[in-house]
Design a protein around this motif. Structure first.
Motif, PDB file in Angstrom:
ATOM      1  N   ILE A 314       0.931  -1.387   0.034  1.00  0.00           N
ATOM      2  CA  ILE A 314      -0.010  -0.072   0.014  1.00  0.00           C
ATOM      3  C   ILE A 314       0.950   1.296   0.129  1.00  0.00           C
ATOM      4  N   ALA A 315       1.802   1.217   0.702  1.00  0.00           N
ATOM      5  CA  ALA A 315       2.882   2.327   0.751  1.00  0.00           C
ATOM      6  C   ALA A 315       3.666   2.580  -0.436  1.00  0.00           C
ATOM      7  N   ASP A 316       3.875   1.583  -0.963  1.00  0.00           N
ATOM      8  CA  ASP A 316       4.559   1.686  -2.393  1.00  0.00           C
ATOM      9  C   ASP A 316       3.587   2.324  -3.257  1.00  0.00           C
ATOM     10  N   THR A 317       2.603   1.934  -3.342  1.00  0.00           N
ATOM     11  CA  THR A 317       1.494   2.456  -4.295  1.00  0.00           C
ATOM     12  C   THR A 317       1.380   4.019  -4.022  1.00  0.00           C
ATOM     13  N   ALA A 318       1.008   4.356  -2.656  1.00  0.00           N
ATOM     14  CA  ALA A 318       0.919   5.696  -2.200  1.00  0.00           C
ATOM     15  C   ALA A 318       1.989   6.695  -2.538  1.00  0.00           C
ATOM     16  N   VAL A 319       3.284   6.155  -2.392  1.00  0.00           N
ATOM     17  CA  VAL A 319       4.338   6.975  -2.574  1.00  0.00           C
ATOM     18  C   VAL A 319       4.698   7.349  -4.093  1.00  0.00           C
ATOM     19  N   SER A 320       4.252   6.433  -4.914  1.00  0.00           N
ATOM     20  CA  SER A 320       4.234   6.772  -6.551  1.00  0.00           C
ATOM     21  C   SER A 320       3.402   7.918  -6.850  1.00  0.00           C
ATOM     22  N   TYR A 321       2.169   8.031  -6.123  1.00  0.00           N
ATOM     23  CA  TYR A 321       1.362   9.287  -6.222  1.00  0.00           C
ATOM     24  C   TYR A 321       1.744  10.455  -5.253  1.00  0.00           C
ATOM     25  N   PHE A 322       2.349  10.193  -4.218  1.00  0.00           N
ATOM     26  CA  PHE A 322       2.576  11.284  -3.165  1.00  0.00           C
ATOM     27  C   PHE A 322       3.424  12.496  -3.970  1.00  0.00           C
ATOM     28  N   ILE A 323       4.434  12.278  -4.543  1.00  0.00           N
ATOM     29  CA  ILE A 323       5.410  13.108  -5.234  1.00  0.00           C
ATOM     30  C   ILE A 323       4.731  13.961  -6.212  1.00  0.00           C
ATOM     31  N   PRO A 324       4.074  13.352  -7.178  1.00  0.00           N
ATOM     32  CA  PRO A 324       3.708  14.086  -8.335  1.00  0.00           C
ATOM     33  C   PRO A 324       2.483  15.046  -7.911  1.00  0.00           C
ATOM     34  N   VAL A 325       1.579  14.520  -6.748  1.00  0.00           N
ATOM     35  CA  VAL A 325       0.498  15.554  -6.151  1.00  0.00           C
ATOM     36  C   VAL A 325       1.076  16.741  -5.325  1.00  0.00           C
ATOM     37  N   VAL A 326       2.256  16.423  -4.552  1.00  0.00           N
ATOM     38  CA  VAL A 326       2.886  17.463  -3.846  1.00  0.00           C
ATOM     39  C   VAL A 326       3.316  18.726  -4.992  1.00  0.00           C
ATOM     40  N   LEU A 327       3.961  18.106  -6.090  1.00  0.00           N
ATOM     41  CA  LEU A 327       4.804  19.186  -6.935  1.00  0.00           C
ATOM     42  C   LEU A 327       3.677  19.706  -7.603  1.00  0.00           C
ATOM     43  N   THR A 328       2.504  19.057  -7.983  1.00  0.00           N
ATOM     44  CA  THR A 328       1.300  19.856  -8.696  1.00  0.00           C
ATOM     45  C   THR A 328       0.651  20.875  -7.769  1.00  0.00           C
ATOM     46  N   ILE A 329       0.285  20.649  -6.409  1.00  0.00           N
ATOM     47  CA  ILE A 329      -0.184  21.627  -5.521  1.00  0.00           C
ATOM     48  C   ILE A 329       0.962  22.954  -5.334  1.00  0.00           C
ATOM     49  N   ALA A 330       2.281  22.639  -5.297  1.00  0.00           N
ATOM     50  CA  ALA A 330       3.197  23.633  -5.203  1.00  0.00           C
ATOM     51  C   ALA A 330       3.122  24.533  -6.530  1.00  0.00           C
ATOM     52  N   LEU A 331       3.387  23.718  -7.558  1.00  0.00           N
ATOM     53  CA  LEU A 331       3.145  24.475  -8.984  1.00  0.00           C
ATOM     54  C   LEU A 331       1.973  25.435  -9.225  1.00  0.00           C
ATOM     55  N   VAL A 332       0.559  24.992  -8.665  1.00  0.00           N
ATOM     56  CA  VAL A 332      -0.487  25.597  -8.815  1.00  0.00           C
ATOM     57  C   VAL A 332      -0.650  26.895  -7.638  1.00  0.00           C
ATOM     58  N   SER A 333      -0.014  26.502  -6.521  1.00  0.00           N
ATOM     59  CA  SER A 333       0.148  27.583  -5.406  1.00  0.00           C
ATOM     60  C   SER A 333       1.224  28.742  -6.134  1.00  0.00           C
TER      61      SER A 333
END
Length: 333
Positions: A314-333
């Motif tokens: 579950i953690a392996d799956t989550a981490v593959s989405y975690f970083i792109p999501v964080v970078l997207t939020i940062a870019l939008v901000s």
């Protein structure tokens, strides 16, 4: 992400059939076609991904030296980070007799060499990750401390930003904290392999073989099945075997947990790594190398350490989405 990255770069090589990476023991088990690929190709792929290749199994001494060298380098970076970062933080908030312009130039001169020294491994790992089209935490770390330092430089020279945007101490201290986290992680990984190291320490490096009626000392790798070994009192039995001559008590507690020495005489089975206590034994080798009981115990412990529970998937799956999501939020901000 480290396991995933190493697994992917090795799996993409022609001739590699299967890859299993164990982060705790820092080992990769690779099934491959020797006619299509060799270890040099694997070494290049691992190092191009930003990781260090330490050789094939059995190079534990080399791995231990590399780990100590790595821990020493991390300690130096941590010391430099806090010795430079804390005074910079004080200077940024307490400078009654200095102008902000002077403070900015002093901070730039003092922080630049320290920041580059501390953060170099982070930027290097981030660069290798991007080269392999992988968004690891190193990419995020590099962006975080890189933006903090870059904004400070722009603010110092009032390019786009003003001197209100001064984060020199933030960049240095954050890099130092990241290095501290990696230092603690490396120490923890070193402890997880202590059990295996203790078991491996039971393995004998040399053995006395009887050849042509003479005692010959050879490396344990040169022992073959059906060789007759001479085990003197106080010596460890090199391999699994059968007693063909002699009678002695053997301490098997380090392998079986049996507290009392066991009598061994002609026809008795002995285990490699156990201690011969009081008399000479002639032992015929029946199992050597990875076939010995001790080697199999070590392998089972390593497999247990490398087992992947459901929560890790579950953690392996989550981490593959975690970083792109964080970078997207940062870019939008």
């Amino acid at each position: 992400m480290c396991e995933k990255t190493v697994t992917e770069v090795l799996s993409q090589l022609d001739g590699v059939l299967n890859v299993s990476v164990n982060l705790a023991t820092e080992k990769a088990v690779v099934t491959y076609n020797q006619r299509m690929i060799d270890l040099a190709d694997m070494k290049k792929a691992i190092e191009d991904a930003g990781y260090q290749y330490l050789g094939v199994e059995g190079a534990e001494d080399l791995a231990a030296k590399a780990r100590e060298k790595d821990l020493g380098a991390k300690r130096h970076r941590i010391y430099v980070g806090f010795l430079v970062g804390i005074p910079l933080m004080v200077l940024m908030y307490v400078h009654p007799f200095l102008s902000m312009e002077l403070v900015s130039y002093v901070s730039l001169v003092v922080s630049t060499p320290a920041f580059l020294y501390i953060s170099f491994p982070i930027f290097r790992a981030g660069y290798h990750a991007l080269r392999n089209r992988s968004l690891t935490m190193d990419v995020m770390y590099s962006m975080g401390i890189g933006v903090a330092f870059g904004a400070s430089v722009l603010g110092t020279f009032e390019v786009v930003l003003t001197r209100e945007f001064m984060f020199y101490e933030t960049a240095v201290l954050l890099a130092a904290f990241l290095m501290l986290g990696r230092y603690l992680e490396a120490k923890a990984k070193g402890r997880t392999s202590d059990a295996i190291k203790k078991l491996a320490g039971l393995q004998v490096k040399h053995a006395l073989i009887i050849r042509d009626g003479k005692e010959v000392e050879v490396a344990i790798e040169d022992v073959r099945v059906d060789d007759v070994l001479l085990v003197k009192p106080g010596g460890k039995i090199p391999v699994d075997g059968l007693v063909v001559q002699g009678e002695s008590y053997v301490d098997e507690s380090m392998v079986t947990g049996e507290p009392l020495p066991v009598m061994k005489n002609q026809g008795s089975i002995v285990i490699g790594g156990t201690l011969n206590t009081n008399s000479v034994l002639h032992v015929k080798a029946t199992k050597i190398g990875k076939d010995t009981l001790l080697a199999q115990i070590i392998r089972l412990v390593e497999e247990a350490q490398g087992s992947r529970p459901a929560v890790q998937r579950i953690a392996d799956t989550a981490v593959s989405y975690f970083i792109p999501v964080v970078l997207t939020i940062a870019l939008v901000s």
